[in-house]
Design a protein around this motif. Structure first.
Motif: not given
Length: 228
Positions: A156-161, A204-210, A186-193
């Motif tokens: 899965i291509a997840t560009p951004g980071h 953000q788009q990649s996070l939504r994708k996964i 804290k048991q939540e999926l967020i983008i890295a730094n």
């Protein structure tokens, strides 16, 4: 087939830290996802052994992206286990192999110019860490939608980071290995730094994708396993 997370504890600036590389087991063959910082090979070997597996059965290493906490020990693994097949996205491979100067190094050098005085020392140290990374050739270059490991793993291509970042989706296990496309905080999926994301909108788009894969389990390199 199964996935095991390998909790690696280390000290940085006097504080305990953890990363969580993943180990994929398929037909007695092992695939490691990401290799930690430089000199982390013994730590990862020990975790593999603790789980009852032998490193001589390591067939592949998949790299999600080229940051130093993900590829730092890649050269050491290839030196010690030369038969290992190293897999990365085509875009990341040019930075890992040294064909092009890494985006992260360019970013760090630019950030250094405007850093407050109290952060300059760290900025210079970080740049040197990136420059010290040893280049490694990629054996297999992959793209979005490619399938690996007897077709059980989908890229899965997840560009951004970074621009060529990939995550790994396992439909039969309803699981995702996220790399830094998502961290478990804290048991939540967020983008890295976000400060280090090369493109926050893409991240953000990649996070939504996964997230939209609605997997039961997300194996996050930072924060560890997240289960719905």
């Amino acid at each position: 087939m199964k996935i095991i997370e390998l909790p690696i504890e280390f000290e940085f600036n006097g504080q305990k830290n953890h990363i969580y590389p993943s180990l994929i087991i398929l037909n007695d063959e092992l695939t490691l996802v990401d290799t930690g910082y430089t000199n982390f090979l013994p730590l990862i070997e020990n975790e593999i052994l603790k789980n009852g597996y032998e490193v001589k059965n390591l067939k592949n290493i998949i790299i999600t992206h080229y940051d130093d906490d993900h590829i730092g020990s890649l050269y050491e693994f290839k030196e010690k286990y030369p038969w290992i097949n190293i897999i990365a996205s085509e875009n990341e491979s040019k930075y890992i192999s040294g064909e092009m100067k890494s985006e992260r190094l360019i970013q760090a050098e630019e950030m250094l110019k405007n850093m407050p005085n109290n952060e300059v020392e760290f900025g210079k140290w970080f740049i040197q860490q990136l420059k010290n990374l040893k280049y490694v050739s990629i054996d297999e270059k992959v793209h979005d939608g490619d399938r690996l490991l007897d077709d059980k793993c989908r890229i899965i291509a997840t560009p951004g980071h970074t621009s060529g970042h990939i995550s790994l989706y396992f439909p039969s296990l309803n699981s995702v290995i996220t790399g830094d496309a998502a961290v478990n905080e804290k048991q939540e999926l967020i983008i890295a730094n976000p400060n280090f994301c090369l493109d926050v909108d893409n991240a953000q788009q990649s996070l939504r994708k996964i997230k939209n894969l609605n997997a039961e389990t997300y194996y996050c390199y930072h924060g560890g396993k997240f289960s719905l």
